[in-house]
Design an enzyme around this catalytic site. Sequence first.
Site, short mmCIF file in Angstrom:
data_model
loop_
_atom_site.label_atom_id
_atom_site.label_comp_id
_atom_site.label_asym_id
_atom_site.label_seq_id
_atom_site.Cartn_x
_atom_site.Cartn_y
_atom_site.Cartn_z
N ILE A 29 42.22 -35.52 -38.03
CA ILE A 29 41.38 -33.95 -37.33
C ILE A 29 41.82 -34.50 -35.40
O ILE A 29 42.17 -33.31 -34.92
CB ILE A 29 40.54 -33.43 -37.80
N ASN A 77 42.98 -34.97 -44.56
CA ASN A 77 42.89 -35.64 -43.17
C ASN A 77 41.09 -36.37 -43.41
O ASN A 77 40.11 -35.49 -43.97
CB ASN A 77 43.26 -34.37 -42.63
N CYS A 78 40.82 -37.05 -42.44
CA CYS A 78 39.68 -36.79 -42.53
C CYS A 78 39.48 -37.33 -40.94
O CYS A 78 40.13 -36.58 -39.61
CB CYS A 78 39.24 -38.40 -42.87
N GLN A 79 38.86 -37.45 -40.38
CA GLN A 79 38.55 -37.64 -38.77
C GLN A 79 40.04 -38.72 -37.92
O GLN A 79 40.04 -38.37 -36.57
CB GLN A 79 37.19 -38.40 -38.35
#
Length: 135
Positions: free
Chosen positions: A120, A91-93
């Site tokens: 996220i 995951n990232c932003q």
Amino acid sequence: MEFIQQNWYWAALAAVSGSLLIFTSFKGGRGVSPAQATMLINREDALVVDVREAGEYAAGHLLNARHIPLGELDKRIGELDKFKDKPIILNCQSGSRSASACGILQKAGFARVHNLEGGIAAWEQAGMPISRRKK
């Protein structure tokens, strides 16, 4: 054929749209929603890897997520070797950096790589818990 000549812009739009769909599906990892990610974590003990930068990670991350920034993934990939056959959720932003990370892991032989769709931001929007503790 006459229809396509008279409506070339619609045909071009359909071709571009289809190309983008194909390109994004091969970019890396199978996309999972926050609910699907939760099921993988709870049922199959999936590993979560957060590929954001340190400041982003400190602002809030998935519980028990490992932090390996995308820029360091190539040199730190050995830390994940024991998880090659387990599900890994990256995951990232927003989901774009983690899609790139999925591609890196797949090329390195990881079998079950997943990208958290929407990152996220989607996780928080779904009301899922986040941690602000450093790991």
